[in-house]
Design a protein around this motif. Structure first.
Motif, PDB file in Angstrom:
ATOM      1  N   ALA A 171      45.374  28.698  35.121  1.00  0.00           N
ATOM      2  CA  ALA A 171      44.243  29.576  35.407  1.00  0.00           C
ATOM      3  C   ALA A 171      43.585  30.057  34.126  1.00  0.00           C
ATOM      4  O   ALA A 171      42.345  30.112  34.026  1.00  0.00           O
ATOM      5  CB  ALA A 171      44.706  30.763  36.252  1.00  0.00           C
ATOM      6  N   ASP A 172      44.400  30.404  33.114  1.00  0.00           N
ATOM      7  CA  ASP A 172      43.850  30.880  31.847  1.00  0.00           C
ATOM      8  C   ASP A 172      43.072  29.790  31.123  1.00  0.00           C
ATOM      9  O   ASP A 172      42.010  30.038  30.551  1.00  0.00           O
ATOM     10  CB  ASP A 172      44.967  31.404  30.944  1.00  0.00           C
ATOM     11  N   SER A 173      43.591  28.572  31.145  1.00  0.00           N
ATOM     12  CA  SER A 173      42.957  27.486  30.394  1.00  0.00           C
ATOM     13  C   SER A 173      41.626  27.070  31.012  1.00  0.00           C
ATOM     14  O   SER A 173      40.718  26.651  30.312  1.00  0.00           O
ATOM     15  CB  SER A 173      43.891  26.280  30.299  1.00  0.00           C
ATOM     16  N   LEU A 225      44.269  32.256  40.156  1.00  0.00           N
ATOM     17  CA  LEU A 225      45.708  32.025  40.119  1.00  0.00           C
ATOM     18  C   LEU A 225      46.189  31.266  41.352  1.00  0.00           C
ATOM     19  O   LEU A 225      47.021  30.360  41.245  1.00  0.00           O
ATOM     20  CB  LEU A 225      46.459  33.350  40.000  1.00  0.00           C
ATOM     21  N   LEU A 226      45.670  31.595  42.517  1.00  0.00           N
ATOM     22  CA  LEU A 226      46.116  30.899  43.720  1.00  0.00           C
ATOM     23  C   LEU A 226      45.671  29.438  43.703  1.00  0.00           C
ATOM     24  O   LEU A 226      46.435  28.542  44.074  1.00  0.00           O
ATOM     25  CB  LEU A 226      45.596  31.611  44.965  1.00  0.00           C
ATOM     26  N   MET A 274      48.846  47.194  40.680  1.00  0.00           N
ATOM     27  CA  MET A 274      48.237  46.350  39.656  1.00  0.00           C
ATOM     28  C   MET A 274      47.514  45.174  40.313  1.00  0.00           C
ATOM     29  O   MET A 274      47.875  44.733  41.409  1.00  0.00           O
ATOM     30  CB  MET A 274      49.315  45.819  38.705  1.00  0.00           C
ATOM     31  N   LEU A 275      46.515  44.659  39.607  1.00  0.00           N
ATOM     32  CA  LEU A 275      45.673  43.600  40.147  1.00  0.00           C
ATOM     33  C   LEU A 275      45.786  42.313  39.335  1.00  0.00           C
ATOM     34  O   LEU A 275      46.069  42.331  38.142  1.00  0.00           O
ATOM     35  CB  LEU A 275      44.205  44.044  40.159  1.00  0.00           C
ATOM     36  N   ILE A 276      45.537  41.199  40.008  1.00  0.00           N
ATOM     37  CA  ILE A 276      45.299  39.894  39.376  1.00  0.00           C
ATOM     38  C   ILE A 276      44.048  39.316  40.022  1.00  0.00           C
ATOM     39  O   ILE A 276      43.950  39.254  41.256  1.00  0.00           O
ATOM     40  CB  ILE A 276      46.470  38.916  39.586  1.00  0.00           C
ATOM     41  N   ASP A 277      43.101  38.904  39.194  1.00  0.00           N
ATOM     42  CA  ASP A 277      41.849  38.339  39.709  1.00  0.00           C
ATOM     43  C   ASP A 277      41.168  39.285  40.695  1.00  0.00           C
ATOM     44  O   ASP A 277      40.494  38.852  41.638  1.00  0.00           O
ATOM     45  CB  ASP A 277      42.092  36.984  40.394  1.00  0.00           C
TER      46      ASP A 277
END
Length: 492
Positions: free
Chosen positions: A135-137, A142-143, A201-204
């Motif tokens: 996902a970072d690259s 993320l999913l 906390m959050l992701i995306d």
């Protein structure tokens, strides 16, 4: 059984058939093993019969409970299934056609919601590192990146503890309800139980699902009591009984033979089977989170035990709880033992750093040794920090940590814990609270413990007489982007 969303009812150990001396033996055993507890709450027959917080931790302070967060996501899935938003036998990819990568492994076409909930995606190893790196690259989701990591085995055939699976369930609840997890859970779970402090906390832009929720010890106890009562809270059936039964029985065997070959042999209570985000134990079942966050449910004893802690000896803590509390629930107990335990619990406190009382001040270059690098990790305790300046103050010192793009000042108490904050890294996030204390050593050194109080974790600062200084975590957090990475979204 509970009757309202008010605080849980209180009683005494002996009134509920518990020998308070057994709780004291647990406290002694944990201390002898070097297990640092931050809070303990024991419920019997629906009432709190023992509770304590080790200063500077308090009953009002929410805690990062790591993978205990999964039990909240599991509850959200239970509500969603009952409301017909999706079923356990839905294919996960069918709900996310926009995130399915080209050439997706065909085994994902047989990857069901029940597999995501029971850690049986078919992967041999945790995929969070690989999915995060992908996902970072690519600047992706993320999913979607998880769907790009092919499973080695058929879904449902092997147990692997795998964070993106339950992250996907949280996303599924969000997509089908058109709400965030906290928003969805608020009227269904949080408000009925009187849990008003939860932050996640959050992701995306989505709640992590697999980790990251912050709640109080008593809130955890309420969720444990809800499960013990098969989803009933007072006169309301919140979670379906069938869901509670399914979530807490073995859905995926997880003994050594049920895992991918070549892995380390897990402790025995991590090999008793896995439900929908609940672990079976040799006795009862539990939710748990890294570093000693436990909600343990014992149906035979009609009991719930909750701990928050900073320890890597989770198996040892679980063993001591079982060894000392199960026999204590045999029906014995006296008022004298109740009183002795109550006095001890009221005076719990973590030891303050050693202090000779000598003066200390100075400014030094600060070394940070790279730690283990993982998802969200920079590899050092506090990214950017290069210098430490210690200045004497009325109640101790002020500690200034500065460097590349960072300038933080924390009060450090002498003979007491002082409250301070690590600034939020961006708008829309809260500052990260700390409680800090320090002292001088017999050799002229200075040292401080900076407790990131809403988490299990402690930063240590050590300055030698010669001016060499180090900053390191006692036990590094699972996300390694420093205190700033633990800033929580500001509640509306």
């Amino acid at each position: 059984m509970t009757t309202s969303s008010a605080p849980l009812p209180r009683s005494t150990p002996s009134a509920q058939g518990v020998d308070a001396a057994g709780v004291e033996r647990l406290l002694d055993a944990a201390a002898e093993r070097g297990i640092e507890l931050h809070s303990l709450m024991v419920l019997r027959h629906g009432s709190v019969i023992a509770e304590g917080w080790w200063a500077p931790y308090t009953a009002e302070q929410p805690n990062l409970v790591y993978s205990l967060s999964k039990t909240f996501t599991s509850a959200a899935a239970g509500f969603a299934v009952a409301e017909g938003l999706f079923s356990l036998d839905d294919r996960m990819v069918d709900h996310f056609p926009d995130l399915v990568p080209e050439g997706i492994d065909d085994k994902y076409r047989r990857y069901l919601v029940r597999h995501a909930l029971s850690m049986s995606s078919g992967h041999e190893q945790e995929t969070l590192d690989r999915a995060t790196a992908e996902a970072d690259s690519r600047g992706g989701d993320l999913l979607a990146s998880f769907f790009a990591v092919p499973p080695e085995h058929e879904p449902g055939s092997v147990f692997t503890y795998n964070q993106p699976t339950i992250y996907g369930v949280g996303r599924l609840v969000g997509r089908t309800s058109e709400q965030g997890l906290l928003e969805y859970l608020r009227p269904r779970l949080l408000e009925p139980l009187g849990i008003d402090e939860a932050q996640w906390m959050l992701i995306d832009g989505f709640e992590m699902g697999f980790s990251g929720i912050h709640v109080r010890t008593e809130s955890l106890a309420k969720t444990g009591q809800l499960m013990l009562d098969r989803g009933r809270w007072g006169d309301r059936q919140l979670l379906d009984e069938e869901w509670v039964d399914a979530a807490t029985r073995v859905q995926t065997p997880n003994d050594t033979a049920d895992r991918a070959p070549g892995g380390a042999v897990e402790p025995v209570d991590w090999r008793q089977g896995y439900g929908f985000q609940y672990w079976r134990s040799r006795h009862g079942y539990r939710g748990d989170g890294a570093f000693g966050q436990f909600v343990i449910i014992w149906p035979e004893e009609d009991a719930v035990i909750v701990t928050t802690a900073e320890t890597v000896d989770m198996a040892g803590l679980l063993e001591e709880i079982t060894t000392h509390l199960r026999p204590a629930m045999s029906g014995a107990g006296t008022e004298a033992a109740d009183d002795a335990l109550g006095e001890r619990l009221a005076g719990l406190a973590l030891p303050l750093p050693e202090d000779t009382g000598a003066d200390f001040s100075g400014a030094v270059h600060l070394a940070q040794e790279p730690g283990e690098v993982g998802p969200f990790s920079s590899g050092v305790a506090a990214p950017g920090v290069e210098r430490a300046e210690v200045v004497a103050a009325r109640r101790g010192w002020t500690l200034r940590l500065s460097g590349d793009g960072i300038d933080v000042t924390l009060p450090v108490g002498r003979g007491r814990w002082l409250a301070g904050e690590w600034p939020a890294p961006a708008d829309g996030l809260d500052a990260v609270p700390f409680r800090s204390a320090g002292g001088t050593g017999t050799d002229g050194s200075w040292h401080a413990e900076l407790r990131m109080i809403q988490t299990p974790h402690t930063l240590r600062v050590d300055i030698d007489p010669g001016g060499e200084a180090r900053l390191a975590w006692r036990y590094p957090p699972l996300r390694g982007d420093g205190p700033a990475g633990h800033a929580l979204p500001t509640r509306p």
